[in-house]
Design a protein around this motif. Structure first.
Motif, mmCIF file in Angstrom:
data_model
loop_
_atom_site.group_PDB
_atom_site.id
_atom_site.type_symbol
_atom_site.label_atom_id
_atom_site.label_comp_id
_atom_site.label_asym_id
_atom_site.label_seq_id
_atom_site.Cartn_x
_atom_site.Cartn_y
_atom_site.Cartn_z
ATOM 1 N N LYS A 148 28.088 -2.750 -12.132
ATOM 2 C CA LYS A 148 29.303 -2.293 -11.448
ATOM 3 C C LYS A 148 30.299 -3.426 -11.234
ATOM 4 C CE LYS A 148 29.717 1.024 -8.812
ATOM 5 N NZ LYS A 148 30.571 2.232 -8.803
ATOM 6 N N SER A 149 29.799 -4.650 -11.061
ATOM 7 C CA SER A 149 30.639 -5.768 -10.636
ATOM 8 C C SER A 149 31.546 -6.319 -11.729
ATOM 9 C CB SER A 149 29.764 -6.907 -10.122
ATOM 10 O OG SER A 149 29.015 -7.468 -11.192
ATOM 11 N N GLY A 150 31.330 -5.929 -12.978
ATOM 12 C CA GLY A 150 32.101 -6.482 -14.080
ATOM 13 C C GLY A 150 31.463 -7.688 -14.730
ATOM 14 N N ILE A 151 30.399 -8.206 -14.116
ATOM 15 C CA ILE A 151 29.730 -9.384 -14.671
ATOM 16 C C ILE A 151 29.068 -9.047 -16.002
ATOM 17 C CG2 ILE A 151 27.811 -10.999 -14.336
ATOM 18 C CD1 ILE A 151 28.524 -11.036 -11.364
ATOM 19 N N MET A 152 28.362 -7.931 -16.040
ATOM 20 C CA MET A 152 27.630 -7.569 -17.250
ATOM 21 C C MET A 152 28.573 -7.336 -18.426
ATOM 22 S SD MET A 152 24.681 -4.637 -17.678
ATOM 23 C CE MET A 152 23.573 -5.438 -16.521
ATOM 24 N N ALA A 153 29.755 -6.822 -18.151
ATOM 25 C CA ALA A 153 30.717 -6.518 -19.222
ATOM 26 C C ALA A 153 31.231 -7.772 -19.911
ATOM 27 C CB ALA A 153 31.892 -5.727 -18.658
ATOM 28 N N MET A 154 31.010 -8.955 -19.305
ATOM 29 C CA MET A 154 31.540 -10.196 -19.873
ATOM 30 C C MET A 154 30.499 -10.999 -20.644
ATOM 31 S SD MET A 154 34.103 -11.613 -16.908
ATOM 32 C CE MET A 154 32.781 -12.059 -15.795
ATOM 33 N N VAL A 155 29.225 -10.560 -20.631
ATOM 34 C CA VAL A 155 28.191 -11.340 -21.301
ATOM 35 C C VAL A 155 27.720 -10.628 -22.565
ATOM 36 C CG1 VAL A 155 27.427 -12.449 -19.175
ATOM 37 C CG2 VAL A 155 26.350 -10.316 -19.881
ATOM 38 N N GLY A 156 27.197 -11.413 -23.498
ATOM 39 C CA GLY A 156 26.733 -10.858 -24.759
ATOM 40 C C GLY A 156 27.765 -10.976 -25.859
ATOM 41 N N ASN A 157 27.431 -10.423 -27.014
ATOM 42 C CA ASN A 157 28.292 -10.500 -28.197
ATOM 43 C C ASN A 157 29.247 -9.319 -28.265
ATOM 44 O OD1 ASN A 157 27.134 -12.905 -29.323
ATOM 45 N ND2 ASN A 157 25.348 -11.679 -29.910
ATOM 46 N N PRO A 158 30.470 -9.535 -28.706
ATOM 47 C CA PRO A 158 31.448 -8.441 -28.803
ATOM 48 C C PRO A 158 30.911 -7.270 -29.617
ATOM 49 C CG PRO A 158 32.518 -10.560 -29.183
ATOM 50 C CD PRO A 158 31.046 -10.831 -29.144
ATOM 51 N N GLY A 159 31.101 -6.084 -29.088
ATOM 52 C CA GLY A 159 30.692 -4.883 -29.798
ATOM 53 C C GLY A 159 29.250 -4.481 -29.597
ATOM 54 N N GLU A 160 28.460 -5.318 -28.901
ATOM 55 C CA GLU A 160 27.063 -4.995 -28.639
ATOM 56 C C GLU A 160 26.877 -4.628 -27.167
ATOM 57 O OE1 GLU A 160 24.590 -8.239 -29.762
ATOM 58 O OE2 GLU A 160 25.252 -8.246 -31.860
ATOM 59 N N ALA A 161 25.832 -3.852 -26.880
ATOM 60 C CA ALA A 161 25.513 -3.543 -25.490
ATOM 61 C C ALA A 161 25.220 -4.834 -24.742
ATOM 62 C CB ALA A 161 24.298 -2.616 -25.422
ATOM 63 N N PRO A 162 25.734 -4.981 -23.521
ATOM 64 C CA PRO A 162 25.479 -6.209 -22.761
ATOM 65 C C PRO A 162 23.985 -6.400 -22.539
ATOM 66 C CG PRO A 162 27.202 -4.901 -21.716
ATOM 67 C CD PRO A 162 26.602 -4.052 -22.781
ATOM 68 N N PRO A 163 23.510 -7.643 -22.574
ATOM 69 C CA PRO A 163 22.090 -7.891 -22.337
ATOM 70 C C PRO A 163 21.755 -7.894 -20.856
ATOM 71 C CG PRO A 163 23.215 -9.959 -22.691
ATOM 72 C CD PRO A 163 24.243 -8.876 -22.884
ATOM 73 N N LEU A 164 20.487 -7.677 -20.547
ATOM 74 C CA LEU A 164 20.014 -7.877 -19.178
ATOM 75 C C LEU A 164 20.026 -9.368 -18.875
ATOM 76 C CD1 LEU A 164 16.967 -5.435 -19.064
ATOM 77 C CD2 LEU A 164 19.191 -5.125 -18.008
ATOM 78 N N LEU A 165 20.350 -9.727 -17.645
ATOM 79 C CA LEU A 165 20.453 -11.134 -17.297
ATOM 80 C C LEU A 165 19.089 -11.811 -17.155
ATOM 81 C CD1 LEU A 165 23.393 -10.989 -14.736
ATOM 82 C CD2 LEU A 165 23.472 -11.414 -17.193
ATOM 83 N N ARG A 166 18.045 -11.040 -16.931
ATOM 84 C CA ARG A 166 16.667 -11.535 -16.826
ATOM 85 C C ARG A 166 16.417 -12.412 -15.601
ATOM 86 N NH1 ARG A 166 13.057 -11.154 -21.007
ATOM 87 N NH2 ARG A 166 11.594 -11.504 -19.285
ATOM 88 N N ILE A 167 17.385 -12.541 -14.717
ATOM 89 C CA ILE A 167 17.153 -13.096 -13.391
ATOM 90 C C ILE A 167 17.823 -12.152 -12.403
ATOM 91 C CG2 ILE A 167 16.965 -15.523 -14.087
ATOM 92 C CD1 ILE A 167 19.865 -15.862 -13.076
ATOM 93 N N ALA A 168 17.298 -12.098 -11.194
ATOM 94 C CA ALA A 168 17.810 -11.152 -10.199
ATOM 95 C C ALA A 168 19.020 -11.751 -9.498
ATOM 96 C CB ALA A 168 16.720 -10.803 -9.201
ATOM 97 N N LEU A 169 20.114 -11.870 -10.241
ATOM 98 C CA LEU A 169 21.303 -12.547 -9.733
ATOM 99 C C LEU A 169 21.818 -11.898 -8.452
ATOM 100 C CD1 LEU A 169 23.366 -14.785 -10.505
ATOM 101 C CD2 LEU A 169 24.720 -12.991 -11.580
ATOM 102 N N GLY A 170 21.946 -10.579 -8.445
ATOM 103 C CA GLY A 170 22.490 -9.888 -7.279
ATOM 104 C C GLY A 170 21.636 -10.084 -6.039
ATOM 105 N N ASP A 171 20.336 -9.954 -6.176
ATOM 106 C CA ASP A 171 19.440 -10.087 -5.029
ATOM 107 C C ASP A 171 19.433 -11.515 -4.486
ATOM 108 O OD1 ASP A 171 17.649 -7.475 -4.676
ATOM 109 O OD2 ASP A 171 18.038 -7.750 -6.801
ATOM 110 N N MET A 172 19.304 -12.483 -5.388
ATOM 111 C CA MET A 172 19.180 -13.866 -4.938
ATOM 112 C C MET A 172 20.496 -14.373 -4.345
ATOM 113 S SD MET A 172 16.026 -14.454 -5.620
ATOM 114 C CE MET A 172 15.478 -16.122 -5.987
ATOM 115 N N TYR A 173 21.619 -14.009 -4.964
ATOM 116 C CA TYR A 173 22.917 -14.444 -4.464
ATOM 117 C C TYR A 173 23.203 -13.809 -3.105
ATOM 118 C CZ TYR A 173 27.777 -16.054 -4.970
ATOM 119 O OH TYR A 173 28.998 -16.680 -4.806
ATOM 120 N N THR A 174 22.850 -12.526 -2.966
ATOM 121 C CA THR A 174 23.022 -11.853 -1.680
ATOM 122 C C THR A 174 22.083 -12.444 -0.636
ATOM 123 O OG1 THR A 174 23.636 -9.820 -2.839
ATOM 124 C CG2 THR A 174 23.036 -9.612 -0.520
#
Length: 406
Positions: A148-174
């Motif tokens: 939802k935050s727009g972070i996922m939409a900025m990672v990965g290769n153009p035209g491909e589904a965004p990858p999972l970040l594989r770390i719990a960024l939202g939980d740890m940052y919160t």
């Protein structure tokens, strides 16, 4: 070094949270010196106990986020269990929870109820969307907030589904924002004499994390929307990931002086002298000419050779390391970022440390995460329950402990 008391010594925290953001907050507060009591429900306990990696029925996931805490496992649906919880929160400075908004109100453990009993209580809630707004009732996890935050939409290769970040960024940052907020509220209580409700949302925290995207969009009048760019940043040339013969490296030469040194190394004097590349805007405008030169240089060398040459000219770079390399990294070991604890079931366990380094005290947690219900009797006795009353609650299932508890 003169030894000082840990900063939060004397602060009692009730950690009635599960999985990650809340337990991570409790772990950090324990490292900073607070007495943290982990409260769980019979008989499964914190959902994190069911998360891998498992050894002898013990979850490494749970052990990492709950070290340094005492363990109380109590049936809050029994009036005696709820009464015990209320007595416990009456003695507390901080209460942590990460249930859906309204869930603990129905149980008699919401902020309104507990603050009426204990006006000094700092009550910290963590949820996906917060306690206000049109989505406050919706369930969610870190993955939802990342999307939802727009972070996922900025990672990965153009035209491909965004990858999972594989770390719990939202939980740890919160979680770490929650630690900061709790400490601030405790400091504010010194002058006001009152606690307050802290409402932390995973979604809020990840939206706040945008150092570039939001201001880029608003300042451009809505014309600039950061998108997937793959292995480099078009607005920070040169800054990206490159393939060597035996692995991957990152190079951060987006600053003018570092760029000039890198350009001379990978492209020679003429390349380094090209005035088009001597400013950030010029490099960004001509990145498609720059990237192939750097990629070619890296692709013909080993990781070690690349890093040696880049280090020699003081261009920031690093190998893309796997976890096996991280846990053996001399820098990680020198900073004490891996700790060993003695667990009552598993013996020696090795887990990541927290990144707190104080000049006057050591925040390394030596006490492992509690077995489920490990400290039932001592906590109950501390609240004034007699041995006979405790025995009766154990017999009736109000207090529960796993079989490994002596």
């Amino acid at each position: 070094m003169t030894a000082q008391s840990l900063p939060l010594k004397g602060i009692r925290v009730i950690d009635y949270s599960h999985f990650l953001a809340g337990p991570y907050m409790g772990r950090c507060l324990a490292a900073l010196g607070a007495e943290v009591i982990k409260v769980e429900r019979p008989t499964m306990g914190d959902a994190g106990r069911a998360h891998p990696f498992f050894v002898n029925g013990q979850s490494g996931y749970f052990l990492q986020q709950n070290m340094g805490k005492q363990g109380l496992c109590v049936n809050l649906k029994d009036p005696r269990g709820l009464e015990m919880m209320h007595k416990l929160t009456d003695t507390a400075d901080v209460f942590l929870e990460n249930y859906r908004p309204g869930a603990l109100d129905r149980l008699g453990l919401g902020y309104a109820e507990l603050s009426k009993r204990n006006p000094k209580l700092v009550y910290c809630s963590v949820s996906a969307y917060g306690h206000t707004g049109p989505d406050s009732h919706r369930a969610g996890f870190g993955l939802i907030a990342e999307a939802k935050s727009g972070i996922m939409a900025m990672v990965g290769n153009p035209g491909e589904a965004p990858p999972l970040l594989r770390i719990a960024l939202g939980d740890m940052y919160t979680g770490i924002h929650g630690v900061a907020a709790v400490c601030a509220a405790l400091l504010g209580r010194v002058s006001s004499g009152l606690g307050q409700h802290i409402d932390m949302a995973l979604y809020d925290c990840l939206v706040s994390m945008h150092e570039y995207a939001v201001q880029c969009y608003t300042f451009s009048g809505g014309t600039e929307i950061p998108v997937q760019t793959g292995h480099d940043l078009p607005q920070s040339t040169l800054y990206g990931v490159f393939s060597a013969t035996d692995g991957y490296i990152v190079i951060a030469a987006q600053v003018d002086d570092a760029w000039k040194r890198l350009a001379a190394l990978v492209g020679g004097p003429a390349f380094a002298a090209d005035a088009r590349f001597h400013s950030a805007s010029g490099r960004n405008a001509n990145r498609l000419e720059i990237l192939p030169v750097v990629r070619t240089w890296v692709s013909t060398r080993t990781v070690a050779d690349c890093l040696a040459q880049l280090d020699a000219i003081e261009v920031p770079s690093a190998k893309v390391q796997g976890i096996d390399e991280v846990v053996a990294d001399p820098q990680v070991l020198a900073r004490g970022m891996l700790i060993e604890q003695e667990h009552p079931v598993l013996g020696k366990v090795k887990l990541p440390n927290l990144p707190f380094h104080f000049s006057g005290c050591d925040t390394t947690i030596t006490m492992p995460a509690p077995l489920m219900g490990q400290h039932n009797r001592s906590i109950a006795a501390g609240l004034g329950y007699s041995a006979a009353e405790i025995d009766r609650m154990v017999t009736d299932g109000v207090l529960y402990a796993e079989s490994a508890v002596k």
